[in-house]
Design a protein around this motif. Structure first.
Motif, mmCIF file in Angstrom:
data_model
loop_
_atom_site.group_PDB
_atom_site.id
_atom_site.type_symbol
_atom_site.label_atom_id
_atom_site.label_comp_id
_atom_site.label_asym_id
_atom_site.label_seq_id
_atom_site.Cartn_x
_atom_site.Cartn_y
_atom_site.Cartn_z
ATOM 1 N N ARG A 325 -12.793 2.038 27.103
ATOM 2 C CA ARG A 325 -13.154 2.858 28.263
ATOM 3 C C ARG A 325 -12.241 2.552 29.455
ATOM 4 N N TYR A 326 -11.647 1.372 29.447
ATOM 5 C CA TYR A 326 -10.874 0.929 30.621
ATOM 6 C C TYR A 326 -9.370 0.956 30.364
ATOM 7 N N LYS A 327 -8.955 1.672 29.314
ATOM 8 C CA LYS A 327 -7.539 1.587 28.942
ATOM 9 C C LYS A 327 -6.616 2.238 29.972
ATOM 10 N N ASP A 328 -7.177 3.087 30.855
ATOM 11 C CA ASP A 328 -6.348 3.673 31.902
ATOM 12 C C ASP A 328 -6.351 2.855 33.195
ATOM 13 N N TRP A 329 -7.118 1.780 33.211
ATOM 14 C CA TRP A 329 -7.142 0.946 34.430
ATOM 15 C C TRP A 329 -5.836 0.149 34.556
ATOM 16 N N ALA A 330 -5.497 -0.159 35.787
ATOM 17 C CA ALA A 330 -4.322 -0.998 36.016
ATOM 18 C C ALA A 330 -4.512 -2.344 35.319
#
Ligand SMILES: [Zn+2]
Length: 351
Positions: A325-330
């Motif tokens: 779910r967080y793969k687009d987070w920095a």
């Protein structure tokens, strides 16, 4: 004899100045003051930010940040708001990179902090950021206690080159906590859970959210401006642009149980405000970011706990816990495995 002592004194002066390369001649960071809402402003020193609220009776300031920024800020405030001195300095937490420089305001200000800041300034080894801990339990900061996190996780859990020499102010090879905190003014008023400051008809509420990146955090809430100020546990020092960023996960998680981190976010989510001013990162954020950050911690904790319960090794967990779910987070690629490992060690320590 006399000449010799002069030469020795000169050598000492030269030695000190040589030992302070990073502090003696810093490149001046970008500095500016921007209006947030009404009489509430944000002030910037590079990627470090603070806030201040102007009232008819004077100014309530957040962190002074450091001993070069604070005099700059004071002269800006004196020019922009003459006759309104800083009456309160409120520390977001005790770490040296946010809390130093208060001397610029000491003539007029009362210094306020959570009560644990007194413990962190009582001469014993303080709670520190970035996995800088007293590894040999000798009560002073040894060079390797800075260098180990600096070298094992460059740019994330340690300091820049020359940092140790800068805090070892007498160049005796160890840094005492007092040397580290030389430019931090001790709080004169502390509180335990919540506190209210009223000045010139305006109000600031102080809230201790719990243990997280530090053990002495304060969140400032500005009810009339519908804003709050919090540093580090919501947007840590790696946050520059995108506020959705995986935590540094040093420590593991700075010596605070994951449950306390999650409790901290829930506390802030429960406060009445719209805009959060962060201590790092160019953007201000809203509660969505706080909720998502709390959900990241919850998802991380449950995925790692489930894997541990199923008997997975640390290496397997680092491979298997993907947090998609967080793969687009920095910092997802850079820090995902570090977060899994930190959660694993944190759960082993505090369960
Ligand atoms: Zn900090």
């Amino acid at each position: 004899m006399r000449l010799k002592s002069v030469v020795l004194a000169l050598a000492a002066v030269v030695g000190v100045s040589l030992a302070l390369p990073s502090l003696a001649q810093p490149r001046t960071p970008a500095r500016e003051i921007t209006q947030v809402q009404g009489d509430l402003y944000r002030a910037r020193n590079g990627n470090w930010y603070t806030v201040f609220l102007v009232t008819p009776a004077g100014i309530i300031l957040g962190d002074p940040i450091n001993e070069t920024f604070a005099p700059w800020l004071k002269s800006e405030l004196d020019t922009r708001f003459p006759g309104r001195p800083v009456k309160y300095v409120v520390y977001s937490h005790s770490h040296f990179d946010h809390a130093a420089g208060g001397a610029a305001f000491a003539e007029t200000a009362t210094f306020v902090a959570h009560e644990n800041m007194l413990r962190n300034m009582d001469g014993r080894y303080p709670q520190m950021p970035g996995d800088m801990i007293d590894r040999n339990d000798n009560g002073v900061i040894d060079r390797e206690e800075i260098d180990i996190p600096t070298n094992t996780r460059p740019g994330v859990c340690g300091m820049g080159p020359g940092f140790f020499d800068g805090i070892d102010r007498n160049s005796d090879g160890v840094a005492t906590p007092r040397e580290l905190q030389q430019f931090i003014v001790r709080p004169s008023v502390v509180y335990n859970d919540r506190m209210r400051i009223e000045l010139g008809g305006k109000v600031v509420e102080l809230v201790h959210p719990g243990l997280n990146h530090s053990n002495d955090a304060t969140v400032m809430v500005f009810p009339a401006e519908r804003a709050a100020f919090a540093t580090e546990f919501i947007a840590d020092a790696l946050v520059a642009g995108n506020p959705r960023s995986l935590p540094s996960a040093c420590g593991p998680f700075d010596g605070s149980p994951l449950d306390e981190w999650i409790k901290s976010y829930r506390t802030v989510e429960g406060l009445d405000f719209d805009v959060l001013i962060t201590g790092h990162g160019s953007q201000m954020v809203d509660k969505t970011l706080i909720r998502e950050t709390r959900e990241f911690f919850e998802d991380l904790r449950s995925a790692v706990a489930a894997g541990m319960a199923a008997g997975q090794s640390l290496e397997q967990l680092k491979e298997n816990v993907r947090l998609e779910r967080y793969k687009d987070w920095a910092n997802y690629e850079r820090l995902r495995a570090n977060n899994v490992e930190a959660a694993y060690r944190n759960l082993l320590t505090y369960r």
